[in-house]
Design a protein around this motif. Structure first.
Motif, short mmCIF file in Angstrom:
data_model
loop_
_atom_site.label_atom_id
_atom_site.label_comp_id
_atom_site.label_asym_id
_atom_site.label_seq_id
_atom_site.Cartn_x
_atom_site.Cartn_y
_atom_site.Cartn_z
N ILE A 92 0.64 -1.25 -0.16
CA ILE A 92 -0.37 0.12 0.17
C ILE A 92 0.31 1.09 0.12
O ILE A 92 2.43 1.27 0.06
CB ILE A 92 -1.18 0.21 1.39
N GLU A 93 0.14 1.82 0.18
CA GLU A 93 1.09 3.36 0.27
C GLU A 93 0.50 4.67 0.80
O GLU A 93 -0.73 4.74 0.60
CB GLU A 93 0.51 4.34 -1.23
N VAL A 94 0.97 5.69 1.57
CA VAL A 94 0.96 6.25 3.10
C VAL A 94 1.28 6.97 2.15
O VAL A 94 2.27 8.33 1.86
CB VAL A 94 1.21 5.34 3.93
N CYS A 95 0.23 8.59 1.90
CA CYS A 95 0.79 9.76 1.45
C CYS A 95 0.26 11.21 2.46
O CYS A 95 -0.51 10.65 3.23
CB CYS A 95 -0.51 9.45 0.40
N THR A 96 1.78 12.00 2.49
CA THR A 96 1.26 13.20 3.12
C THR A 96 0.71 14.41 2.24
O THR A 96 0.40 15.33 2.86
CB THR A 96 2.37 13.64 3.98
N ALA A 97 1.10 14.10 0.69
CA ALA A 97 0.36 15.57 0.43
C ALA A 97 0.38 14.60 -1.08
O ALA A 97 0.77 13.44 -1.04
CB ALA A 97 1.42 16.46 -0.44
N THR A 123 4.90 6.40 0.29
CA THR A 123 6.03 5.79 0.45
C THR A 123 5.39 5.18 0.77
O THR A 123 4.35 4.38 1.03
CB THR A 123 6.33 6.36 1.69
N LYS A 124 5.70 3.95 -0.31
CA LYS A 124 5.45 2.52 -0.24
C LYS A 124 5.79 1.92 0.97
O LYS A 124 6.41 2.31 1.44
CB LYS A 124 5.89 2.44 -1.52
N GLU A 125 4.57 1.28 1.23
CA GLU A 125 4.50 -0.03 2.35
C GLU A 125 4.54 -1.51 2.28
O GLU A 125 2.73 -1.90 1.71
CB GLU A 125 3.86 0.80 3.69
N ASP A 126 5.34 -2.57 2.66
CA ASP A 126 5.41 -3.33 1.73
C ASP A 126 4.77 -4.27 3.33
O ASP A 126 5.10 -4.79 3.53
CB ASP A 126 7.09 -4.00 1.86
N THR A 127 3.35 -4.40 2.64
CA THR A 127 2.55 -4.71 3.05
C THR A 127 2.36 -6.29 2.45
O THR A 127 2.50 -6.72 1.55
CB THR A 127 1.46 -4.47 3.70
N THR A 128 1.45 -6.95 3.28
CA THR A 128 0.78 -8.60 2.60
C THR A 128 -0.40 -8.96 3.29
O THR A 128 -1.50 -8.39 3.95
CB THR A 128 1.43 -9.43 3.08
N VAL A 129 -2.13 -10.60 2.71
CA VAL A 129 -2.42 -10.59 3.50
C VAL A 129 -2.49 -11.60 3.59
O VAL A 129 -2.01 -12.66 3.63
CB VAL A 129 -3.58 -10.64 2.01
N VAL A 130 -3.10 -12.44 4.27
CA VAL A 130 -3.54 -13.31 5.68
C VAL A 130 -5.01 -14.16 5.51
O VAL A 130 -5.47 -13.19 5.43
CB VAL A 130 -2.70 -13.06 6.33
N LEU A 131 -5.48 -14.91 4.80
CA LEU A 131 -6.43 -16.02 4.98
C LEU A 131 -6.81 -15.94 5.84
O LEU A 131 -6.54 -15.92 6.89
CB LEU A 131 -6.72 -17.02 3.90
N ASP A 132 -8.22 -15.42 6.04
CA ASP A 132 -9.14 -15.75 7.72
C ASP A 132 -9.15 -17.09 8.07
O ASP A 132 -9.15 -18.34 7.14
CB ASP A 132 -10.74 -15.02 7.41
#
Length: 456
Positions: free
Chosen positions: A33-38, A43-52
């Motif tokens: 995902i990305e975290v934005c200030t303007a 800034t890119k954030e190296d996130t992942t997903v997990v199955l329920d």
């Protein structure tokens, strides 16, 4: 929202607690995902997903024997909830092969509806955003906007491609409940405003007491799992709604009675507001705003922007308004205006809008009873992102895209929610007629107000 989880395949290692299996390696698909200030400053954030965890193979810890098969628990391994959690493990997942979960490009997640596999088929899925291997990524949405791209062109009537936030524990409940040894790494600790009673493990114990099958692969038990829920996006190609659902509790909480769970005739006595305060453009009078070829053209991708406005424009202020707009083909599209007698023209969710809407539709305003936007805002400080696709065994998705209640007069305000046929969403119909349906989410961003999108 009227949610019933579509429990997927159940297949079928002794230590204390709900165990993490070792028969299939757990590898979380990437979804940065990305975290934005303007605008343009993200800034890119190296996130992942997990199955329920509810979708996962549950088996005895010392072998391959199922702890749960079809819609029934293994009585030998699971004579009660505590013993079952000690005897049974939830295992790693083959995301693509078993569940139809893929990442077609960097920052994109595609969820297939029905996936044929060597064990039969899987229906629907639900995943959570992770930060690292063992914790969910927590969001504070106050004074922020949340943005993503979505393609619902292959998501017909009766299905729900949902993006929402639930007030789950960061570690999936692992530190609070000694019976939970699997944690967020294996997708444990789910909760939402429906206080779902079809979750197999709650608070580190199996939900075996009073368990009864509701269809071929799902059931419900005595307990439910409750928490506040912010439905950013519940949609198919023909209808959409966004809905805050506050609760009386501010963390994942097991409900232990029909009253607490809001079950049956206790809908407006439970821990959470199951109805929420929804903004559905069709239901609110604009029947040409959302759909194929309409103002928001669902035959092609678009961007969904949701803003959480506080009373003092700070991250600690009280939530006062939830705004929505879209971006498609470089054009910013404001949310539709309400066209309902008794509701002031508006295109956002406020306590005043909710009060007027509930009165105009003749609905119970449990949203206000539970605390309205103020209560919702307190929960928005620590939310987990959920992405899913599902069909509805409880109400055939009529509450989203057809007439609801089904025997209601569609000319009466609030009854007509979309153009779909009432039978289109029956699971036996939609699973047979649209097994190849899918939804794709991409370009997820969180940031300061007006920072996460650009327009031509």
């Amino acid at each position: 929202m009227y949610r019933q989880v579509a429990t997927a395949l159940s297949f079928t290692s002794l230590v204390l607690g709900q165990q993490a299996g070792t028969l299939t390696e757990e590898i979380h698909p990437s979804l940065p995902i990305e975290v934005c200030t303007a605008p343009g400053s993200c800034t890119k954030e190296d996130t992942t997903v997990v199955l329920d965890a509810n979708w996962r193979w549950t088996h005895v810890t010392d072998g391959y024997t199922n702890c749960y098969t079809g819609n029934a628990w293994n009585e030998t391994a699971c004579p009660d909830g505590v013993t079952c959690a000690a005897n049974c493990a939830i295992d790693g997942a083959d995301y693509e092969g078993t569940y139809g979960i893929t990442t077609p490009s960097d920052g994109a997640l595609k969820l297939n509806f029905v996936t044929k596999n060597q064990n039969g088929q899987n229906v629907g899925s639900r995943v959570y955003l992770m930060k690292g291997d063992d914790k969910y990524r927590l969001f504070n949405l106050l004074n922020k906007e949340f943005t993503f791209d979505v393609d619902v062109s292959n998501l017909p009537c009766g299905l729900n491609g949902a993006v929402y936030f639930s007030e789950m524990d960061e570690d999936g409940g692992m530190s609070r409940f000694e019976g939970n040894k699997a944690g967020a790494k294996y997708g444990t600790g789910y909760c939402d405003s429906q206080c779902p009673q079809d979750i197999k493990f709650i608070n580190g114990e199996a939900n075996t007491e009073g368990w009864g099958g509701t269809d071929g692969n799902s059931g419900t038990g005595k307990y439910g799992t409750c928490c506040a829920e912010m439905d950013i996006w519940e949609a198919n190609s023909d209808a959409t709604a966004y809905t805050p659902h506050p609760c009386k509790v501010n963390e994942q909480t097991r409900c232990e009675s029909e009253e607490e769970c809001g079950a049956g005739d206790n809908r407006y006595a439970g821990l959470c507001d199951k109805d929420g305060c929804d903004f559905n453009s069709f239901r609110l009078g604009n029947k040409e705003f959302y759909g194929p070829g309409m103002t928001v053209d669902t035959s092609k991708p678009f961007t969904v922007v949701t803003q959480f406005i506080t009373d003092d424009n700070t991250d600690t202020g009280a939530l006062k308004e939830i705004r929505r707009f879209y971006v498609q083909d470089g054009t910013v599209i404001p949310n539709s205006q309400t066209v309902i007698e008794g509701v002031d023209p508006t295109n956002s969710i406020t306590d005043e809008f909710c009060e007027q809407q509930k009165t105009a539709f003749g609905d119970t305003n449990y949203f206000k009873t539970v605390g309205g936007l103020s209560a919702m805002g307190k929960s928005l400080e620590k939310m987990v992102l959920v992405l899913s696709v599902w069909d509805d065994h409880a109400a055939a998705m009529n509450w989203l895209d057809s007439n609801y209640p089904t025997d209601g007069d569609p000319s009466k305000p609030g009854v007509a929610r979309g153009r779909c046929d009432a039978e289109a969403g029956l699971p036996e119909n939609v699973e047979a007629e649209h097994p190849d349906a899918s939804v794709t989410y991409s370009n997820i961003k969180i940031g300061a107000i007006n920072s996460t999108f650009t327009a031509a």
